[in-house]
Scaffold this active site. Structure first.
Site, mmCIF file in Angstrom:
data_model
loop_
_atom_site.group_PDB
_atom_site.id
_atom_site.type_symbol
_atom_site.label_atom_id
_atom_site.label_comp_id
_atom_site.label_asym_id
_atom_site.label_seq_id
_atom_site.Cartn_x
_atom_site.Cartn_y
_atom_site.Cartn_z
ATOM 1 N N CYS A 62 37.829 36.389 14.739
ATOM 2 C CA CYS A 62 37.490 34.999 14.447
ATOM 3 C C CYS A 62 38.216 34.596 13.176
ATOM 4 C CB CYS A 62 35.984 34.804 14.306
ATOM 5 S SG CYS A 62 35.516 33.065 14.563
ATOM 6 N N LYS A 99 24.667 35.992 22.699
ATOM 7 C CA LYS A 99 24.349 36.021 21.277
ATOM 8 C C LYS A 99 23.706 34.705 20.864
ATOM 9 C CE LYS A 99 26.571 36.159 16.836
ATOM 10 N NZ LYS A 99 27.773 35.965 16.111
ATOM 11 N N TYR A 107 22.010 45.662 13.711
ATOM 12 C CA TYR A 107 21.937 46.205 12.361
ATOM 13 C C TYR A 107 20.894 47.323 12.283
ATOM 14 C CZ TYR A 107 24.596 41.990 11.768
ATOM 15 O OH TYR A 107 25.555 41.028 11.926
ATOM 16 N N LYS A 110 27.788 32.298 23.298
ATOM 17 C CA LYS A 110 27.417 32.332 21.888
ATOM 18 C C LYS A 110 26.862 30.968 21.508
ATOM 19 C CE LYS A 110 29.130 33.085 17.232
ATOM 20 N NZ LYS A 110 30.245 33.480 16.382
#
Ligand code: PBG
Ligand code: ZN
Length: 324
Positions: A120, A248, A313, A195
């Site tokens: 990106c 996402k 994460y 997304k």
């Protein structure tokens, strides 16, 4: 299937039988760990809203990647924080850019680990948008060339997979073509296909310093109110050559994961994003929830909805628990 002939509790009473009838399994193989690369030496800047995560210089980044590999996590996805930003995101496709260097550092230290890169421009443009801006609008077609160039430079640095997250139309085809022309015809593309323009990305933008300096991302990321459109996005990316499609965020979009799983045969990834992580960590710290239990429940739910792999994460925490 009526009571008293049928008693659903029968298969819940014995712990072994509970294990045998379990429909969804979590395994470290399911995880992709996001890591943030920054220049310098011995840098480990804590990301305030994401306890346990840091902007890492290459020495620490490679060490963390090794730790992840030893826990059985098969893949990482790298994000970069460049030294300088400009309107054309030059640092995104520089041969010695931060992600290009990070790819080499990780591949040197842990050759077996699958190194994915986020493709990106938002962390590299001075305006913070994911493409080239012309008259205050993100110019789709002008952005494609820079995204493709970024993907090729990641591949040249040794990346094992590229993951475009910009949401420009046609970027998967543009990247596929450019990779093939550069001799990377075997390099897979994991596209952020559906997304959404989500407020759950807040902590990430602090971590990657990638917030837009004006306006927002509504003209390219999807409207959270739309579900059918997600199917079209996934199908379009598949036809353009995506090898894996992604939804996402994950948790508020389990219905989207489920629908794409039913309608698209490609491997499916889901991104358990920064805000989802921060909420669980914060409530855990307040003593309001059992963060570990909620983590495992959340990751299981994302798998149950149909995701093959989860960018999270929590990857290291969850892998440690699963390895016990
Ligand atoms: C860059 C990018 C973002 C995330 C992944 N890649 C931020 C954005 O689109 O604003 C979000 C990841 C997260 O919140 O964990 N396009
Ligand atoms: Zn972006």
């Amino acid at each position: 299937m009526l009571f008293p002939e049928y008693r659903p509790r029968r298969t819940r009473l014995h712990p072994a039988l509970r294990r045998m009838v379990r429909e969804t399994r979590l395994h470290p193989d399911n995880f992709i760990l996001p890591l943030f690369a920054i220049g310098g030496k011995d840098v480990r800047n804590p990301i305030e809203a994401m306890p346990g995560h840091y902007q890492l210089s290459l020495d620490h980044l490679a060490a963390t990647a090794l730790e992840a590999y030893r826990l059985g996590i098969p893949a990482v996805i790298l994000f970069g924080i460049p030294d300088a930003k400009d309107p054309l995101a030059k640092a995104a496709y520089a041969d010695d850019g931060i992600v290009q260097q990070a790819v080499k550092a990780v591949k040197d230290k842990v050759p077996e680990l699958l190194v994915t890169t986020d493709v990106c421009l938002c962390a590299y443009t001075d305006h913070g948008h994911c493409g080239v801006v012309r008259d205050q609008v993100v110019d789709n077609d002008a952005s494609l060339e820079l995204l493709a160039r970024t993907a090729v430079s990641h591949a040249a640095a040794g990346a094992d997979m590229v993951a475009p997250s910009d949401m420009m139309d046609g970027r998967v085809a543009a990247i596929r073509l450019a990779l093939d022309e550069a001799g990377h015809e075997n390099l897979p593309i994991m596209s952020y296909a559906a997304k959404y323009r989500s407020s759950y990305y807040g902590p990430f933008r602090q971590a990657a310093d990638s917030a837009p300096r004006f306006g927002d991302r509504r003209t390219y990321q999807m409207d959270p109110a739309n579900a059918r459109e997600a199917i079209r996005e996934a199908m379009m990316d598949m036809e353009e050559g995506a090898d894996i499609v992604m939804v996402k965020p994950a948790l508020a979009y389990l219905d989207i994961i489920c629908r794409i799983r039913e309608q698209c045969d490609l491997p499916l990834a889901a991104y358990n994003v920064s805000g989802e992580y921060s909420m669980i960590k914060a409530a855990d710290r307040m003593g309001w929830i059992d963060g570990t239990a909620v983590m495992m429940e959340t990751l299981t739910a994302i798998r149950r909805a149909g995701a093959d792999m989860i960018l999270t994460y929590f990857a290291m925490d969850a892998a440690r628990l699963l390895n016990q």
